[in-house]
Design a protein around this motif. Structure first.
Motif, mmCIF file in Angstrom:
data_model
loop_
_atom_site.group_PDB
_atom_site.id
_atom_site.type_symbol
_atom_site.label_atom_id
_atom_site.label_comp_id
_atom_site.label_asym_id
_atom_site.label_seq_id
_atom_site.Cartn_x
_atom_site.Cartn_y
_atom_site.Cartn_z
ATOM 1 N N UNK A 196 72.245 76.949 146.980
ATOM 2 C CA UNK A 196 72.458 77.170 148.214
ATOM 3 C C UNK A 196 70.800 75.920 148.733
ATOM 4 N N UNK A 197 70.429 75.709 147.759
ATOM 5 C CA UNK A 197 69.036 74.673 148.346
ATOM 6 C C UNK A 197 70.075 73.391 148.910
ATOM 7 N N UNK A 198 69.380 72.960 150.133
ATOM 8 C CA UNK A 198 69.820 72.109 151.037
ATOM 9 C C UNK A 198 69.024 70.471 150.346
ATOM 10 N N UNK A 199 70.794 69.985 150.729
ATOM 11 C CA UNK A 199 70.736 68.838 150.487
ATOM 12 C C UNK A 199 69.716 68.247 151.051
ATOM 13 N N UNK A 200 69.905 66.672 151.356
ATOM 14 C CA UNK A 200 69.296 66.053 152.367
ATOM 15 C C UNK A 200 69.480 65.741 153.472
ATOM 16 N N UNK A 201 70.559 65.464 153.516
ATOM 17 C CA UNK A 201 71.280 65.389 154.858
ATOM 18 C C UNK A 201 71.381 66.701 155.563
ATOM 19 N N UNK A 202 71.704 68.498 155.336
ATOM 20 C CA UNK A 202 71.505 69.169 155.643
ATOM 21 C C UNK A 202 70.077 69.714 156.054
ATOM 22 N N UNK A 203 68.772 69.234 155.353
ATOM 23 C CA UNK A 203 67.564 69.225 155.346
ATOM 24 C C UNK A 203 67.285 68.365 156.874
ATOM 25 N N UNK A 204 67.876 67.351 157.088
ATOM 26 C CA UNK A 204 67.444 66.508 158.224
ATOM 27 C C UNK A 204 68.176 66.902 159.272
ATOM 28 N N UNK A 205 69.193 67.851 159.363
ATOM 29 C CA UNK A 205 69.774 68.525 160.800
ATOM 30 C C UNK A 205 69.312 69.532 160.782
ATOM 31 N N UNK A 206 68.905 69.896 159.729
ATOM 32 C CA UNK A 206 67.510 71.514 159.796
ATOM 33 C C UNK A 206 66.815 70.782 160.836
ATOM 34 N N UNK A 207 65.516 70.008 160.457
ATOM 35 C CA UNK A 207 64.677 69.449 161.119
ATOM 36 C C UNK A 207 65.027 68.681 162.734
ATOM 37 N N UNK A 208 66.117 68.226 163.025
ATOM 38 C CA UNK A 208 66.592 67.789 164.339
ATOM 39 C C UNK A 208 66.575 68.614 164.953
ATOM 40 N N UNK A 209 67.416 70.257 164.503
ATOM 41 C CA UNK A 209 67.402 71.252 165.553
ATOM 42 C C UNK A 209 66.364 71.761 165.552
ATOM 43 N N UNK A 210 65.203 71.940 165.005
ATOM 44 C CA UNK A 210 64.026 72.487 165.360
ATOM 45 C C UNK A 210 62.729 71.811 165.887
ATOM 46 N N UNK A 211 63.699 70.353 166.296
ATOM 47 C CA UNK A 211 63.091 69.804 167.026
ATOM 48 C C UNK A 211 61.936 68.678 166.090
ATOM 49 N N UNK A 212 62.173 68.502 165.262
ATOM 50 C CA UNK A 212 61.630 67.563 164.921
ATOM 51 C C UNK A 212 61.882 66.568 164.185
ATOM 52 N N UNK A 213 61.390 64.565 164.235
ATOM 53 C CA UNK A 213 62.045 64.041 163.489
ATOM 54 C C UNK A 213 61.192 63.270 162.798
ATOM 55 N N UNK A 214 61.366 63.051 161.044
ATOM 56 C CA UNK A 214 60.637 62.266 160.411
ATOM 57 C C UNK A 214 61.579 61.225 159.783
ATOM 58 N N UNK A 215 61.386 60.221 159.064
ATOM 59 C CA UNK A 215 61.630 58.603 158.513
ATOM 60 C C UNK A 215 61.933 59.975 157.010
ATOM 61 N N UNK A 216 62.830 59.060 156.854
ATOM 62 C CA UNK A 216 63.631 59.193 155.816
ATOM 63 C C UNK A 216 62.641 59.176 154.692
ATOM 64 N N UNK A 217 61.595 58.517 154.283
ATOM 65 C CA UNK A 217 61.016 59.291 152.778
ATOM 66 C C UNK A 217 60.470 60.600 153.628
ATOM 67 N N UNK A 218 60.175 60.975 154.529
ATOM 68 C CA UNK A 218 59.350 62.260 154.729
ATOM 69 C C UNK A 218 59.839 63.075 154.556
ATOM 70 N N UNK A 219 61.415 62.499 155.208
ATOM 71 C CA UNK A 219 62.248 63.997 154.976
ATOM 72 C C UNK A 219 62.194 64.654 153.573
ATOM 73 N N UNK A 220 62.400 63.294 152.668
ATOM 74 C CA UNK A 220 62.496 62.904 150.973
ATOM 75 C C UNK A 220 61.420 64.677 150.943
#
Length: 799
Positions: free
Chosen positions: A230-254
């Motif tokens: 159930x843990x989110x993948x890298x891509x799924x985490x990026x989508x969740x953060x964007x939906x929460x109106x948070x834009x981060x760089x790739x290293x920051x998301x990781x």
């Protein structure tokens, strides 16, 4: 975000409706799913149900689509039973809702609550949900009208029979099945036995329901989805953060994904914290380094879990939070209690963010964010216990032989005496395993002159690491602290010997003093001492610098001692030094020794160590001799990347590496490359001029590099790959036309390449090129071809 929502029960009575034919279920066209709960007209029920419990969890517009997991569930037709078990906030209910929206089967949904601990209440809701996708016989429904165990005993077989006789495949979802008490769970187990082929029962919850899970696993196909899946993948985490109106760089998301371990609710809480801190007011880094004791996480953990636990379990959680990993015996030792194994099993069973680390469930760890909060609470509520618990852990790990864990807990306990003793005993071993960065992090805790003087054995280890990492000032400072420390303890003969070895390694006063220091140290170091291989190595290196013939025998002893004690770094260096000596004698053993060193470095993953640069440079020259030009250039590039870490901290090794690199560039006729490396060697010699014969070698090679011809363009890139491929063919009797045919190029191309080769080698004929290439080791030393067949080409090429 992904939510684990359950619609709050809304008490109400379903109004009677007309029974309809199965065709009224309204199946969609091919490729679409069948009807969800509530889309068909159900039977008139003779009992009351809570309508909201029969609806799937709502899917919010911003919800992340779990496509991979949904597809896995859709394809799991052979599995009659699915468990979706994870702590709160992992998106269990949302996943099941997304599955229901995309599967071709009909879904019957029941959101379980505490009222379902009455089997009659549970069976009524299950019957109502199933009736919506395919009508149930009135007799089975009527049997559930009354209350009591007798009702359950009568209704359960009828409902089981109704399930077994279903015409169309379906999926029965029991969301929150972990809340079911024993009698209700037993009723569910009876229903599972009657699931027809093609249909499924999906049970979700924070922990496994009270079912005979072990027997179910053994008796039928069973699909289990847990926190890992159930843990989110890298891509799924990026989508969740964007939906929460948070834009981060790739290293920051990781980074955020690693800290939350893919926990969906954790990522959402982190996004809230990030937005609250404000990304434009200088708090971006602070927000990204959020920990589990942040108010967002702390409130969540306390409300969802910790507030519901008894005091004794809370105490267990807080006090064991000092441990990175846990086992029953370790927790018993740290808490001075018994039966911690049972306690850990109970905590795991409740799915309290406890992560098993092996299949036997003997070792566990807490989710990082929960551990952050537990450690903070321990420090606030029982600060006096923190050093006590850590020292007990350190003692236990040391008895088990896990000295690295013992070192960490000794530091946490504030026991610097124990930490210094352990660090000085394992530093070299860990360095030889390719983990010098870990050693540097341990040494950083002692980076204080008073501490270094107090613990000279640590100071000398740190000085060695600094020297090998190319930091001469730091190496000297730590070494001086070690010397001050042993001056206060004349009985510390072992550390004094290590200091002598390090003085020899740093070779600040020339090879004679280097040899004297090494021999002095060897007199005081036992055969099994960790520093003895280094003492033998620098003794042999000193003889190399002095040009003495006994160097090879000592280096053999150094390699053997290193092998016996597992000191890979010094063993590889000893082999490289022997390889250089053999190459100077034109001994074929040179390449074999270099290969041995290469294998050692590869196995121990020491490629990033500066000491490996000598082996890489010698390997490059061997590759050139065998015509492997591209690989040789790659090796030279690797060596050049390591060379900056080789400074006057270890001058003899640093100059040797530059000499080998320069010789390779001379072989390649790369004048600029050779001169740049020689300039680096001369810079080291300006600081440490006394390095024996190496100074003379640098001067001789400088003359040869200066005599190399410059290219027509005024720069020198050396022989190209095409030119290097041409060289072996020039030694044959083939004409330029025949060579061109072999290389699939024109005669004119070969002629142009040959002219370029002649110019770069500083010759004017094919025979001269062959002779010079043989001298440089670019081709085998063969006699040049007879002039008759090639004279026309030679004349036209140089005219």
């Amino acid at each position: 975000m992904i939510a684990n929502r359950r619609v709050r029960p809304r008490v109400g009575v379903r109004r009677p409706v007309e029974r309809r034919d199965l065709l009224s279920l309204g199946l969609r066209s091919a490729g679409a799913k069948a009807v969800l709960v509530g889309t068909a007209t159900p039977s008139e029920l003779p009992f009351e149900v809570v309508e909201s419990k029969l609806r799937p969890a709502a899917i919010m517009p911003e919800t992340v689509s779990r496509t991979a997991l949904v597809n896995r569930l859709r394809a799991a037709g052979a599995f009659p039973l699915v468990f979706v078990v994870a702590p709160a906030g992992y998106g269990k209910s949302t996943l099941l809702s997304q599955w229901a929206n995309r599967d071709a089967r009909s879904f019957a949904w029941v959101a379980i609550d505490e009222h379902d601990n009455d089997p009659a209440v549970l069976l009524r809701h299950v019957s109502a949900a199933l009736d919506r996708v395919e009508p149930i016989a009135p007799s089975a429904l009527e049997a559930l009208r009354s209350n009591g165990k007798s009702v359950t005993a009568k209704a359960l077989p009828l409902l089981a029979e109704a399930i077994a006789s279903r015409e169309f495949p379906f999926v029965l979802v029991l969301d929150g099945a972990d809340l079911l008490a024993r009698d209700s769970a037993s009723a569910v187990a009876s229903l599972i036995e009657q699931i027809p082929a093609g249909s499924m029962v999906a049970l979700s919850g924070r922990m496994l329901p009270r079912l005979p899970v072990a027997a179910l696993r053994a008796g039928r196909p069973l699909l289990e989805i847990g926190p890992y899946e159930l843990a989110l993948s890298r891509r799924e985490a990026e989508i969740l953060l964007r939906a929460a109106r948070v834009e981060l760089s790739d290293p920051e998301i990781s980074e955020l994904l690693e800290r939350t371990e893919g926990w969906a609710a954790g990522l959402h809480l982190a996004a809230l914290a990030f937005r609250a801190s404000g990304s434009k007011n200088g708090h971006r880094r602070e927000a990204l380094s959020i920990t589990g004791d942040d108010r967002y996480f702390a409130d969540y953990f306390r409300s969802e879990y910790l507030s519901k636990l008894p005091p004794d379990r809370l105490a267990f959680l807080r006090r064991t939070s000092v441990l990175e990993t846990m086992s029953g015996p370790l927790c018993d030792a740290v808490l001075q209690r018994k039966e911690s194994t049972l306690e850990l099993a109970s905590i795991e069973g409740s799915n309290l963010f406890l992560v098993p680390l092996d299949r036997h469930r003997g070792s566990f760890r807490y989710h990082r964010l929960l551990r952050d909060l537990l450690r903070r609470e321990l420090e606030e509520r029982e600060p006096e216990l923190v050093p006590v618990l850590n020292q007990r852990a350190a003692d236990w790990f040391e008895k088990q032989g896990d000295l690295e864990a013992a070192l960490d807990h000794s530091h946490a306990a504030g026991n610097t005496d124990s930490a210094a003793r352990i660090l000085s005993s394992i530093a070299m071993v860990v360095c030889c395993s390719g983990r010098v960065a870990a050693v540097e992090s341990w040494l950083a805790r002692f980076d204080d002159d008073a501490l270094l003087q107090r613990y000279p054995a640590v100071a000398v280890e740190g000085s060695r690491v600094h020297a090998l990492r190319g930091r001469p000032d730091q190496a000297e400072r730590w070494l001086e602290a070690a010397e001050r420390g042993v001056a206060n303890d004349e009985n510390d003969v072992s550390t004094q010997a290590c200091i002598s070895v390090l003085r020899a390694i740093m070779c600040a006063e020339g090879p004679e003093r280097m040899l004297s220091d090494a021999e002095s140290a060897l007199a005081d170091l036992s055969e099994e001492h960790a520093w003895r291989p280094w003492a033998l190595l620098v003794q042999g290196a000193a003889h190399v610098l002095l040009g003495n013939g006994q160097a090879d025998g000592i280096l053999v002893a150094a390699a053997q001692a290193s092998e016996r004690l597992g000191r890979t770094e010094s063993r590889a260096l000893a082999l490289c030094e022997r390889s250089l000596l053999a190459a100077g004698r034109d001994d074929l053993q040179a390449e074999a020794l270099a290969r041995q060193a290469r294998d050692l470095i590869d196995d121990a993953e020491l490629d990033a160590y500066a000491t490996s640069a000598l082996e890489i440079a010698t390997s490059a020259r061997a590759l050139l001799r065998h015509g492997q030009w591209d690989e040789a250039r790659r090796q030279l590039t690797l060596a050049q990347r390591l060379a900056p870490s080789l400074t006057h901290a270890i001058p003899w090794l640093s100059v040797q590496v530059r000499l080998e690199l320069s010789r390779a560039y001379v072989t390649l006729r790369d004048r600029d490359g050779a001169r740049e490396r020689l300039a680096e060697a001369e810079e080291i010699l300006r600081v440490r001029p006394a390095v024996g014969v190496l100074g003379e070698d640098v001067a001789k090679l400088q003359v040869e590099a200066d005599a190399m011809p410059q290219t027509a363009a005024g720069s020198n890139s050396g022989l190209t790959g095409a030119e290097l491929r041409l060289l072996p063919l020039l030694t044959t009797h083939l004409s330029f036309r025949e060579i061109g045919e072999r290389l699939f190029v024109s005669r004119n191309t070969i002629k142009t390449q040959a002219i370029s080769v002649y110019r770069k080698l500083g010759v004017s004929s094919r025979s001269g090129a062959i002779s010079r290439a043989g001298e440089l080791g670019l081709v085998d030393g063969a006699a040049p071809p007879t002039p008759a067949p090639i004279a026309p080409d030679v004349q036209s090429a140089v005219s």
